[in-house]
Design an enzyme around this catalytic site. Structure first.
Site: not given
Length: 527
Positions: A235, A257, A294
């Site tokens: 998140g 992460e 990401c």
């Protein structure tokens, strides 16, 4: 309307709550009908106690039950994939086909099956035996694991089905699922199937539990609780750092992460050789799924020359013409807007800001291409590394290769770093110099392709130096390595043979498990 039920101690029941929340359809900005509870500490306390009891059972359980559970869960997902993907589409705005049904669901199922195979094979445990000293060690489950799922991968990274979930179960741990508030219904359906698989496979009732939401105060208390073995979180950096601080205070392992701009260096020979094609690769990678990966290429580093100018012009045209996609939530839209302002206020120039025909009518932001010079970047590198999570990228123009390396040296840790070079070898000296500076800054070094793909491979490292993750030594993708996050190294000194775990006895338990015996890897028995 009654709120949806939580899953605690093997039972679906009403939460002990005072508040509820609703998810939204980000494509319409409309609230969905179902209401979900914001659990109080009482729910969390009961879930932790139940998980602690389940862990004691799972410590004594045959690993074949873990294999059975993970494979059965994969089967159930396959049987129910259409309905789950349609629900995930409603809560995330991500298309059913191909993204959810043909890409993310098969990946999720594959991860579970890989975890199943690893659980019973046992090589991941790295059993190490020194027959002379009588000392033997291996990795085993660490305790109940809380998994906080992200909003951008409702299946493959979900707390109820994703890589963290699979790795934690494969290590022999019960999981307390913390749903992402953007996709509570999807997580509920995944948890129902996981609970069914657990029941059919003979796992303890509390092997899988589900909490939808909690207050910030209770969340910090939760991750610091002594009954919890470890935490997996994917998140935002803001939320991740708060959880990390709470866990660190009590020495609790937490695997995060959080943030990555994923620098991409394009060397002159590559631009001269295939500049037009690279424009297309960059645009596709940056704008697919509205850039909500990401590993999105958020920072492009070029030498300031005629070839780079052509690349920028091509990217400007593409960004302006392409439709802007649906953002996952109102919060993602607000965060992207805010962080674009940070970059612009720091001195970035807007090269393109537009939404082409067919742009989303839901939560959205114009496709945005920014640029700055290396000199400006270096004068305020912290601000220029602000992650604009979404359909945005920043181009940095350097005067020479030395300045490119200076920019790289100023970077925080990232998940990935990419270098494009020509195929004839003309860029090789420059490549060697850039790679030397980039390699320590990233978890995965990539050549000649954009970073958005994360293959489910045993060799994958989906991790990196802080703040990409909380620890550079671990990966969130790639079995068996990802299992080690949720395991503890246990050593047995002069313990009688009949008291040893099966993986540490003289006889190899499977005949195929690799063990490190007296300085050599072997699948053989001892003696």
């Amino acid at each position: 309307m009654a709120a949806e039920q939580v899953l605690i101690g093997g039972k679906w029941r009403d939460a002990e709550h005072n508040e509820t929340f609703q998810a939204e359809n980000p494509a319409t900005k409309q609230a969905l009908a179902e209401e979900y509870p914001i659990s109080t500490w009482s729910d969390l306390d009961q879930a932790l106690t139940a998980a602690a009891g389940a862990f004691q059972e799972m410590r004594q359980m045959a690993v074949e039950k873990l294999e059975l559970f993970l494979n059965r869960f994969a089967e159930l997902l396959d049987e129910n994939k259409q309905a789950i993907c349609e629900l995930a589409n409603t809560e995330s705005g991500l298309p059913v086909s191909p993204r959810l049904l043909e890409v993310e669901m098969p990946r999720t199922i594959n991860q579970l099956r890989l975890a199943a195979a690893a659980s019973v094979d046992g090589t991941w445990r790295a059993a190490t035996i020194d027959t002379k000293s009588g000392i033997r060690s291996y990795y085993a489950g660490i305790g109940p694991v809380a998994v906080f799922g992200p909003n951008n991968f409702p299946l493959a990274f979900s707390g109820a089905s994703g890589g963290d979930f699979a790795a934690a179960i494969a290590a022999g741990n019960p999981v307390i699922v913390k749903a992402n508030p953007a996709q509570p219904g999807t997580t509920r359906e995944l948890a129902k199937l996981a609970h069914q698989a657990a029941t059919e496979s003979g796992l303890p009732p509390a092997a899988v539990q589900l909490i939808y939401h909690m207050s910030n105060e209770d969340g910090l208390k939760f991750v610091a609780d002594h009954r919890l073995g470890a935490i997996g979180f994917t998140g935002s950096k803001l939320a991740g750092l708060k959880l990390k601080e709470a866990a660190d205070k009590v020495g609790k392992p937490i695997y995060l992460e959080m943030s990555s701009v994923n620098p991409v260096v394009i060397l002159p020979g590559a631009l001269a050789e295939r500049g037009e094609a690279l424009v297309g690769e960059f645009q596709t990678s940056c704008l697919m799924a509205a850039g909500q990966f990401c590993t999105n290429p958020g920072l492009i580093i070029l030498l300031d020359d005629d070839q780079s100018a052509k690349f920028i012009e091509g990217a400007k045209t593409g960004f302006a013409a392409a439709p802007s996609g649906t953002l996952l939530t109102k919060g993602v839209e607000a965060g992207l807007t805010q962080n674009l302002k940070v970059l612009i206020d720091a001195g970035a120039d807007v090269e393109a800001s537009g939404s082409g025909e067919g742009s989303s009518q839901g939560y959205t932001c114009p496709n945005t291409l920014l640029s700055t010079t290396a000199e400006k970047f270096l004068s305020n590198s912290e601000a220029f590394q602000t992650e604009a999570f979404g359909n945005c990228s920043l181009i940095v123009k350097a005067k020479n290769l030395a300045e490119v390396c200076e920019v790289i040296d100023s970077l925080e840790g990232n998940l990935t770093g990419t270098i494009y070079s020509d195929t004839a070898g003309g860029d090789d000296p420059a490549y060697d110099q850039v790679a030397h500076h980039l390699r320590p800054k990233v978890g995965r070094l990539i050549n000649d392709k954009m970073p958005t793909g994360v293959a489910v491979s045993p060799a994958m490292n989906h991790g990196g130096p802080f703040p990409a993750t909380g620890h550079p030594g671990f990966t969130a993708v790639g079995i068996p390595a990802s299992i080690h996050r949720f395991a503890a190294l246990q050593s047995f000194d002069n313990v009688r043979p009949n008291r040893l775990p099966r993986e540490l006895r003289d006889e190899n338990p499977t005949g195929k498990t690799w063990r490190f015996v007296d300085g050599a890897w072997t699948q053989g028995h001892i003696g």
